[in-house]
Design a protein around this motif. Structure first.
Motif, PDB file in Angstrom:
ATOM      1  N   ARG A   1      -7.254 -12.877   2.903  1.00 10.68           N
ATOM      2  CA  ARG A   1      -7.895 -13.949   3.297  1.00 10.68           C
ATOM      3  C   ARG A   1      -8.994 -14.550   2.214  1.00 10.68           C
ATOM      4  NH1 ARG A   1     -11.283 -12.653   7.003  1.00 10.68           N
ATOM      5  NH2 ARG A   1     -10.567 -10.474   7.442  1.00 10.68           N
TER       6      ARG A   1
ATOM      7  N   GLU B   1     -12.092  12.311  10.010  1.00  9.74           N
ATOM      8  CA  GLU B   1     -11.189  11.104   9.944  1.00  9.74           C
ATOM      9  C   GLU B   1     -10.300  10.736  11.173  1.00  9.74           C
ATOM     10  OE1 GLU B   1     -10.178   8.796   7.419  1.00  9.74           O
ATOM     11  OE2 GLU B   1     -12.197   9.060   6.611  1.00  9.74           O
TER      12      GLU B   1
ATOM     13  N   ARG C   1      -9.793  -1.976  11.617  1.00 12.59           N
ATOM     14  CA  ARG C   1     -11.581  -1.982  11.359  1.00 12.59           C
ATOM     15  C   ARG C   1     -12.327  -1.758  12.473  1.00 12.59           C
ATOM     16  NH1 ARG C   1     -14.361  -5.821   7.396  1.00 12.59           N
ATOM     17  NH2 ARG C   1     -12.864  -7.067   8.229  1.00 12.59           N
TER      18      ARG C   1
ATOM     19  N   MET D   1     -19.061  -0.032  -2.069  1.00 13.22           N
ATOM     20  CA  MET D   1     -19.338  -1.441  -2.283  1.00 13.22           C
ATOM     21  C   MET D   1     -19.221  -2.100  -3.563  1.00 13.22           C
ATOM     22  SD  MET D   1     -19.534  -3.253   0.247  1.00 13.22           S
ATOM     23  CE  MET D   1     -19.903  -4.803   0.875  1.00 13.22           C
TER      24      MET D   1
ATOM     25  N   ARG E   1     -12.353   7.281   2.563  1.00 18.93           N
ATOM     26  CA  ARG E   1     -12.153   7.022   3.997  1.00 18.93           C
ATOM     27  C   ARG E   1     -10.946   6.108   4.178  1.00 18.93           C
ATOM     28  NH1 ARG E   1     -17.172   6.375   2.171  1.00 18.93           N
ATOM     29  NH2 ARG E   1     -18.796   7.810   3.159  1.00 18.93           N
ATOM     30  N   GLY E   2     -10.440   6.323   5.296  1.00 16.86           N
ATOM     31  CA  GLY E   2      -9.198   5.419   5.417  1.00 16.86           C
ATOM     32  C   GLY E   2      -9.745   4.044   6.110  1.00 16.86           C
ATOM     33  N   ASN E   3     -10.684   3.966   6.424  1.00 18.33           N
ATOM     34  CA  ASN E   3     -11.427   2.589   6.839  1.00 18.33           C
ATOM     35  C   ASN E   3     -11.654   1.868   5.814  1.00 18.33           C
ATOM     36  OD1 ASN E   3     -11.107   2.857   9.742  1.00 18.33           O
ATOM     37  ND2 ASN E   3     -13.271   3.501   9.958  1.00 18.33           N
TER      38      ASN E   3
ATOM     39  N   VAL F   1      -8.591  -0.070   4.998  1.00 13.86           N
ATOM     40  CA  VAL F   1      -8.222  -1.188   5.938  1.00 13.86           C
ATOM     41  C   VAL F   1      -8.958  -2.350   5.882  1.00 13.86           C
ATOM     42  CG1 VAL F   1      -8.101  -1.559   8.161  1.00 13.86           C
ATOM     43  CG2 VAL F   1      -7.785   0.769   7.724  1.00 13.86           C
ATOM     44  N   GLU F   2     -10.232  -2.185   5.191  1.00 13.48           N
ATOM     45  CA  GLU F   2     -11.086  -3.456   4.848  1.00 13.48           C
ATOM     46  C   GLU F   2     -10.630  -4.181   3.744  1.00 13.48           C
ATOM     47  OE1 GLU F   2     -15.290  -2.604   4.569  1.00 13.48           O
ATOM     48  OE2 GLU F   2     -15.680  -4.617   4.004  1.00 13.48           O
TER      49      GLU F   2
ATOM     50  N   PRO G   1      -3.398   5.446   6.949  1.00 12.97           N
ATOM     51  CA  PRO G   1      -4.417   4.577   6.763  1.00 12.97           C
ATOM     52  C   PRO G   1      -3.815   3.082   6.969  1.00 12.97           C
ATOM     53  CG  PRO G   1      -3.672   5.688   4.680  1.00 12.97           C
ATOM     54  CD  PRO G   1      -3.120   6.348   5.905  1.00 12.97           C
TER      55      PRO G   1
ATOM     56  N   LEU H   1      -7.292  -4.027   3.169  1.00 14.07           N
ATOM     57  CA  LEU H   1      -5.994  -4.713   3.666  1.00 14.07           C
ATOM     58  C   LEU H   1      -6.322  -5.743   4.310  1.00 14.07           C
ATOM     59  CD1 LEU H   1      -3.907  -1.420   4.537  1.00 14.07           C
ATOM     60  CD2 LEU H   1      -3.307  -3.260   2.728  1.00 14.07           C
ATOM     61  N   GLU H   2      -7.386  -5.808   5.258  1.00  9.37           N
ATOM     62  CA  GLU H   2      -7.450  -6.844   6.051  1.00  9.37           C
ATOM     63  C   GLU H   2      -8.456  -7.924   5.666  1.00  9.37           C
ATOM     64  OE1 GLU H   2      -9.434  -5.408   9.765  1.00  9.37           O
ATOM     65  OE2 GLU H   2      -7.767  -4.098  10.097  1.00  9.37           O
ATOM     66  N   THR H   3      -9.093  -7.830   4.593  1.00  8.75           N
ATOM     67  CA  THR H   3      -9.920  -8.978   3.927  1.00  8.75           C
ATOM     68  C   THR H   3      -9.151  -9.540   2.757  1.00  8.75           C
ATOM     69  OG1 THR H   3     -11.111  -7.302   2.707  1.00  8.75           O
ATOM     70  CG2 THR H   3     -12.186  -8.003   4.767  1.00  8.75           C
TER      71      THR H   3
ATOM     72  N   ARG I   1      -4.477   1.943  10.837  1.00 10.54           N
ATOM     73  CA  ARG I   1      -5.806   1.740  11.189  1.00 10.54           C
ATOM     74  C   ARG I   1      -6.158   0.173  11.280  1.00 10.54           C
ATOM     75  NH1 ARG I   1      -9.453   6.211  10.682  1.00 10.54           N
ATOM     76  NH2 ARG I   1      -8.423   7.939   9.913  1.00 10.54           N
TER      77      ARG I   1
ATOM     78  N   ILE J   1       0.807  -1.178   0.070  1.00  4.81           N
ATOM     79  CA  ILE J   1      -0.009  -0.143   0.089  1.00  4.81           C
ATOM     80  C   ILE J   1       0.934   1.144   0.010  1.00  4.81           C
ATOM     81  CG2 ILE J   1      -0.368  -0.136   2.431  1.00  4.81           C
ATOM     82  CD1 ILE J   1      -2.858   1.500   2.185  1.00  4.81           C
TER      83      ILE J   1
END
Lengths: 597, 464
Positions: free
Chosen positions: A279, B287, B124, A244, A266-268, A271-272, B119, A274-276, B122, A84
């Motif tokens: 997997r 944010e 979730r 989405m 949005r940052g989140n 992250v979603e 970012p 990066l985290e999902t 962070r 990233i």
């Protein structure tokens, strides 16, 4: 730094005026005690107007400045995937290691890991002393389990191959070849090279796009298909599900390389991913999705000038993998935030605004960006493509605003998201009346070859059923459903089958999140089959109420989650069963008197 | 501290001071202004060049002149002192006490703007916050670290709702509760004391930090207040490991102050006179909510904004909706029918809900129930619109049941007392009672197994 040739004259937000003769437009410049980097966007006499990529807080007139001698460029080589980067290609995980939870200013970090060694295999058959052209493949490196990284001669560096390293482990800084140019100068090649992000990478020629990009999303693939090398826009008001849709495409599209560009969002959401993604399994390769994905992130709270640069960074990385012969998809969220960054800089420069404060050059910048998409013949001879999918966030959901309307001129596929559909939790909220695809005819050939020759006619029939139903719904809203004839009420039910059983697709449902083209068509065929059976019975005088009570209707609407991509046979059996239910109902009424509809 | 004090103001306009001939001043530096009466005001450099420095004066420029106004450049950014002692205190926009107690003393001072969160650092947000309010818990679940605004209108009970959320918010099965950072921008005295009294009555005042800028206070202060408040919140969350709930009210007053200064500076307006950077500016604030990997605390942000003329497409709610992770919209129509909390079901949304609910978090069927309630209500509203034209007599039986469903949704599910706290089980229980008003074949978003377990076929389960 005392010997620096430049001096800050004025600081106005991200725009810094520097006394700096001889700076070229587009050139990188460092300014101030923190050595913040920016690029020259204007010259006025001996002064250069510089937009700074980071916050200019505490920068003061009188501090020094100096040119760096090159434009903003991307480092292109192995080690990009799975990473990233921010809009300037600084690796965000490395930034975290150096400056903690927050992005400190003035950090200079190389995009590619200098410590990592790659197993390089030279291209067989390359002859020392032979000619080698820019863009040619001199060897390969296995970048991830699924992606073979082809090491390219930089496009502007052709000549005679005078040295080539043997197979072995190398880091990106080691010289693996030497090429003597037509000017007689010998240049070393490494596993990476640089390319200025605002300049499109050259190719041997452009081809017409012909192969659909399979996203596994029925409303997109079946109704408004995008081709590899095509351009699409996803406009929609907030809450309509743009992100989405973009994330679903990023997950499931059959792209060789996926570049997710988080531009002013949005940052989140990043992250979603990066985290999902690590997997999730790519349905096309069976490997982790992260193996073919890279992220460029300049979130909404990060400085706007880097946000403006980030889309060029993203598309340059895309072109680089295209030049290796991959089908690359860039998902950009969102183009509107990029346009706002452009507007903010234009405002600081006190340029006369055209529409809604946007500068007059908005349209030309937008079209230049979208023009970097396409199906090409690369310099190394392989076909490759860049597909661009841009989210647009129109203020107030108004599609006539400048960014949406200019985007519309540039794209062939328009996936319009509707607030009304989202409010009814009809997801993906792609509006079938506002959306369009200019690629239907081209896609039809592929569908006919690979899936079913009736694809195009079935698709058209389903769309026209939806349209008829929309017209009837208007009548119902005025005078109530009782005013409709039996045949018309069956049209409403047919459209409901299409909407609930086909168009609606839950990203959260494990079975239905990705729908293979074969299953897409099977479901389409099922809904239309049921509609036609019912139509015959209604024509034969069977009361429409009896039809509406058939349990197969509810089961058909649930078929998308009941039968997975590998259960097409069972789905076919269900279609037969549904046909049988209608036949039995018809038998009940045949021979008896016709009942008035 | 730089001792040199200048008297070089060349122009004054709308909260801005133009100071000529002081070179080498850093952007964003703090300044101290001494007015002709000898009182001190705070300010910040917002543009700087060799010839001219532009200063924004937080207390406003009223009463300043060109002859007897002195300015001192402090050569440092805007910082606030941070300590655990902030809890239970009341401050103004720049962190000075308003409660007749001494200033916060600490060696730890931080720049109120801070650097942007990486970012990649962070994580979730995904822990379900039970607010005890059915509409929110059932349909728009809030999770720890989310930013979820309340979109309201003048005269609607957004403050009462925000106070109820603060009072009742908790994590199921986890001890402890939230500390609150309350940031008021342009709030009326009555509203501010409503919150203060509510915190006091609830006995949580010792867990609240208040930053107050009232309607009568200078507007420009509102530009720095949320930054001061969030710097404090970040300290409590990420340094001390607390779970912080931040209430920002009213974002509309903030945006109006931003417009005021932008106009005075001569910035190019985008929509409705608001500057083109309104989105980026609001994003810088919103944010700052979230969770950081490896840190115990969190910042959950609940901005309250009143939509001018109840218009959700107005730039302020519009840009906010693009930044935040959903929105709770209040409806004047419901409120006029006496419904509290008047949560407008269709336009409200929580984007992070899917991560915080389901088996092990709330209940296994939660997401399907929410989706079904929502879809059925959308259909019911269509039927209601139709019924208002053709009357209910001509409606098919199923449609009449939808009408019942819509009414019950509003009076049984959404409506609840201001002190009524419903567990998520209770909320889902009510939800299934309502869904049982509809025939099972209409409920295509839940599973057959859900229907078998929860759908009650008799239609007399509801008490009137």
């Amino acid at each position: 730094m005392s010997a620096a040739p430049g001096r800050i004259v004025e600081v106005n937000g991200p725009i810094v005026t520097v006394h700096l003769p001889q700076a070229a437009l587009g050139e990188q410049v460092w300014v101030g005690n923190l050595a913040l980097v920016g690029e020259v966007i204007g010259r006025d006499g001996e002064r250069a107007i510089v937009q700074i990529y980071e916050s200019t807080e505490s920068l003061a007139p009188g501090q020094s400045a100096a040119p760096l001698g090159h434009p903003l460029a991307a480092e292109l080589g192995p080690g990009l995937l799975g990473n990233i980067f921010d809009g300037l290609q600084r690796p965000l995980t490395e930034i975290m290691a150096q400056s903690g939870d927050r992005v400190a200013r003035g950090l200079a970090i190389a995009p590619l890991d200098r410590g990592r060694r790659w197993n390089f295999t030279p291209t067989p058959g390359l002859q020392l002393g032979g000619a080698i052209a820019g863009g040619a493949v001199i060897g390969t490196v296995a970048e991830t389990e699924t992606v073979m990284h082809r090491i390219l001669v930089p496009p502007d560096t052709g000549g005679e191959l005078v040295e080539l390293a043997p197979a072995g482990d190398y880091d990106v800084e080691q010289v693996i070849a030497q090429v003597r140019g037509h000017d007689g100068i010998t240049r070393p090649l490494r596993l990476y090279h640089r390319w200025p992000v605002r300049r499109a990478r050259p190719c041997a020629g452009r081809d017409r796009a012909a192969v659909p990009l399979v996203t596994g999303q029925r409303v997109l693939d079946t109704f408004f298909p995008l081709l590899k090398g095509g351009r699409a826009a996803v406009p929609g008001p907030f809450g309509a599900g743009k992100t989405m849709v973009q994330q679903q495409i990023a997950r499931w599209a059959d792209a060789g390389i996926m570049i997710y560009l988080g531009c002013g969002e949005r940052g989140n959401e990043l992250v979603e991913i990066l985290e999902t993604f690590p997997r999730l399994t790519d349905p096309h390769t069976g490997r982790s999705l992260m193996d073919r994905t890279l992220l460029v992130a300049n979130t909404s709270n990060m400085p706007v000038v880097a946000r403006e640069a980030s889309i060029y960074m993203g598309v340059t990385l895309a072109e680089y993998y295209r030049d290796q012969g991959y089908d690359v998809v860039v998902v950009a969220d969102s183009i509107s935030r990029w346009a706002e960054a452009l507007r903010e800089v234009a405002g600081r420069l006190e340029q006369i605004p055209a529409e809604e404060g946007h500068p007059a050059y908005l349209a030309s910048r937008l079209s230049a960006f979208y023009e970097r998409a396409g199906q090409v013949r690369t310099l190394c001879g392989l076909p490759g493509s860049v597909s661009l999918i841009g989210a647009v966030s129109p203020p107030g959901g108004d599609f006539s605003e400048p960014v949406t309307s200019h985007t519309k001129d540039m794209v062939q596929v328009f996936w319009a998201l509707s607030k009304e559909l989202a409010d009814a939790r009809h997801y993906p909220a792609v509006d079938w009346t506002e959306s369009y695809s200019g690629y239907v005819e081209a896609a039809a050939g592929w569908w006919a070859d690979r899936v079913d020759s009736r694809w195009n006619t079935q698709r058209a029939e389903a769309l026209s059923l939806l349209q008829k139903s929309d017209e009837l719904a208007r009548i119902v809203n005025l005078v109530g459903p009782e005013a409709l004839s039996a045949a018309q009420r069956w049209v409403l039910e047919g459209a409901a089958l299409i909407k609930e059983g086909l168009l609606q697709q839950s990203a959260l449902d494990e079975v239905d999140s990705f729908c293979s083209p074969q299953r897409q068509f099977a479901l389409l065929d099922l809904m239309l089959g049921i509609y036609r059976h019912g139509q015959e019975l209604v024509d034969a005088g069977v009361p429409v109420q009896r039809l509406l009570q058939l349990p197969v209707l509810t089961r058909a609407k649930r078929a998308k989650t009941a039968y997975s991509n590998s259960q097409l046979e069972a789905l076919g059996a269900f279609a037969t069963e549904a046909g049988e239910a209608f036949r039995l109902l018809g038998q009940e009424y045949s021979g008896s008197e016709r009942v008035a509809p | 501290m730089s001792a040199k004090e200048y008297r070089l103001t060349s122009a004054l306009r709308g909260g801005l001071m133009f100071v000529r001939g002081v070179p080498g001043i850093g952007l964003g530096d703090r300044v101290s202004v001494r007015d002709p009466a000898g009182h001190r005001r705070d300010g910040q450099v917002i543009r700087t060049s060799e010839e001219m420095v532009l200063v924004q004066v937080f207390e406003g420029t009223d009463g300043l002149d060109l002859e007897q106004t002195w300015i001192r450049f402090l050569d440092q950014p805007f910082e606030v002192a941070l300590s655990r002692e902030m809890l239970g205190r009341v401050f103004n926009a720049v962190g000075e006490p308003l409660d007749d107690r001494p200033p916060v003393v600490s060696t730890l001072r931080r720049n109120v703007n801070g650097n942007p969160m990486n970012p990649a650092a962070r994580t979730r947000p995904r822990e379900f916050i039970q607010t005890g309010i059915s509409a929110i818990d059932g349909l728009y679940s809030l999770v720890r670290g989310q930013k979820l605004p309340i979109f309201s209108g003048p005269g609607l009970p957004h403050n009462r709702l925000a106070a109820q959320i603060v009072r009742q918010a908790r994590i199921i099965g986890a001890p402890g509760t939230f500390v609150v950072v309350f940031a008021a921008m342009g709030l009326s005295y009555a509203d501010a004391s409503f919150f203060q009294d509510d915190f006091e009555r609830d006995g949580v005042l010792g867990n609240v930090v208040m930053y107050l800028n009232l309607a009568s206070d200078p507007a420009i202060e509102r530009l720095i207040l949320p930054r001061t408040a969030l710097t404090a919140a970040e300290y409590l969350a990420y340094d001390l490991g607390m779970h912080v709930m931040v209430i920002l009210t009213d974002v509309t007053s903030y945006a109006e102050a931003l417009r005021e200064v932008a106009m005075a500076r001569g910035d190019v307006p985008a929509r409705k006179g608001y500057p083109g950077y309104l989105y980026s500016d609001l994003a810088e604030i919103f944010e700052r909510a979230g969770r950081i990997r490896g840190r115990a605390g969190s910042i959950t942000l609940m901005p309250v904004l009143s939509m001018p003329s109840d218009d959700i497409t107005h730039p302020i709610p519009d840009l906010t909706g693009y930044i935040t992770e959903g929105q709770i919209v209040l409806s004047r129509e419901l409120y006029n029918q006496g419904i509290y909390p008047p949560v407008d079901i269709l336009p409200s949304l929580s984007r992070l809900m899917k991560d915080g609910i389901g088996a092990g978090l709330t209940r296994e069927d939660h997401s399907r129930v929410a989706s079904q309630l929502y879809a059925s209500y959308a259909r019911a509203v269509e039927v209601r619109n139709l019924a208002s034209i053709i009357g209910t007599d001509d409606l098919p039986d199923t449609d009449r049941r939808y009408l019942d469903f819509a009414g019950s949704m509003e009076t049984r599910f959404v409506t609840q007392g201001e002190n009524e706290e419903r567990s998520i089980e209770d909320t889902l229980e009510v939800a299934w009672q309502l869904l049982s008003l509809l025939p099972p074949e209409e409920l295509t978003r839940v599973r057959e197994s859900d229907l078998a377990a929860h759908h009650v076929r008799t239609q007399t389960v509801l008490s009137p």
